[in-house]
Design an enzyme around this catalytic site. Structure first.
Site, mmCIF file in Angstrom:
data_model
loop_
_atom_site.group_PDB
_atom_site.id
_atom_site.type_symbol
_atom_site.label_atom_id
_atom_site.label_comp_id
_atom_site.label_asym_id
_atom_site.label_seq_id
_atom_site.Cartn_x
_atom_site.Cartn_y
_atom_site.Cartn_z
ATOM 1 N N LYS A 87 0.863 -1.189 0.000
ATOM 2 C CA LYS A 87 0.000 0.000 0.000
ATOM 3 C C LYS A 87 0.897 1.236 0.000
ATOM 4 O O LYS A 87 1.745 1.410 0.890
ATOM 5 C CB LYS A 87 -0.881 -0.032 1.246
ATOM 6 C CG LYS A 87 -2.179 0.719 1.124
ATOM 7 C CD LYS A 87 -3.064 0.408 2.319
ATOM 8 C CE LYS A 87 -4.340 1.195 2.314
ATOM 9 N NZ LYS A 87 -5.087 1.034 3.551
HETATM 10 O O1 G3P Z 1 -7.727 2.028 5.305
HETATM 11 C C1 G3P Z 1 -8.012 3.328 4.907
HETATM 12 C C2 G3P Z 1 -9.389 3.829 5.264
HETATM 13 O O2 G3P Z 1 -10.337 2.816 5.131
HETATM 14 C C3 G3P Z 1 -9.491 4.607 6.543
HETATM 15 O O3 G3P Z 1 -10.799 4.800 6.975
HETATM 16 O O4 G3P Z 1 -12.458 5.520 8.675
HETATM 17 O O5 G3P Z 1 -10.028 6.125 8.971
HETATM 18 O O6 G3P Z 1 -11.398 7.220 7.228
HETATM 19 P P1 G3P Z 1 -11.193 5.983 8.015
#
Ligand code: G3P
Length: 216
Positions: A87
């Protein structure tokens, strides 16, 4: 549409896997830190443990931001298991690294994507997956699902092979809307996946069937 779980929590990964609908896992530094994973050896071991649980793409994020270090770190991550997907953030050196990994047979997930332009660049660099963060877009009063639809349209017109991995999913409705908008994959917290199960009429209907079954 495939389902990935967006967590580094082994119990939650196992629960989603046991449901029989899990196709892969995504993690990020915040999710790893939340599980208290510290130090390179423990980080690599944790990714290996996830690979043992789920037979599908497992995204492991690089912490470096310059080309040379991203490559070094990405190679180390990719060596853990054939299912590891490196990633990489959507930055200039990240795009260069995506191209390098693509040319060298290493799968990639371009993360922190918030615009169609960034998604085009990720696809041009040959990223295996592109991760638009729809919840964070919604948080800033823009429409995250609309971005998924826009990228899906562009990729289809242009014939890009990069898969759209809708990330930053916050609820079950996001999953339904992403499916409608043409996402190839949704990476979701366990609660959002389980949220798809819920409907009060299902509970009411089942209670009635079970009650009537006593008269059978
Ligand atoms: O893995 C990246 C993403 O899914 C993060 O989500 O909820 O931290 O915006 P969030």
């Amino acid at each position: 549409m495939k389902f990935f779980i967006d967590t580094a929590n082994l119990a939650q990964i196992k629960e989603a896997h046991d449901l029989g609908v899990l196709d892969g896992v995504t993690t990020n530094p915040s999710l790893m830190a939340k599980e208290g994973i510290k130090g390179e050896a423990n980080i690599l071991k944790h990714y290996a443990d996830i690979c043992e649980l789920v037979d599908g793409p497992i995204s492991a994020e690089v912490l470096s931001t310059d080309f040379k270090s991203i490559i070094e770190e990405g190679k180390k991550l990719a060596a853990i298991h054939p299912n590891i997907v490196v990633k990489v953030p959507m930055i200039k050196d990240g795009v260069k690294a995506l191209k390098y990994f693509t040319d060298n047979g290493i799968k990639t997930n371009c993360t922190l994507v918030f615009s169609a332009g960034q998604a085009i660049l990720a696809a041009k660099a040959g990223a295996t997956f592109v991760s638009p963060f729809i919840g964070r877009i919604d948080d800033s009063a823009w429409d995250g699902v609309e971005l998924i639809a826009q990228i899906a349209q562009i990729y289809s017109i242009q014939g890009f092979k990069t898969e759209i991995l809708a990330a930053s999913i916050r609820n079950a409705l996001h999953i339904v809307k992403c499916a409608e908008a043409g996402a190839d994959i949704c990476t979701c917290p366990l609660d959002s996946i389980l949220g798809l199960l819920k409907h009060p009429l299902t509970d009411i209907g089942l209670a009635k069937f079970l009650e009537d079954a006593k008269k059978m």
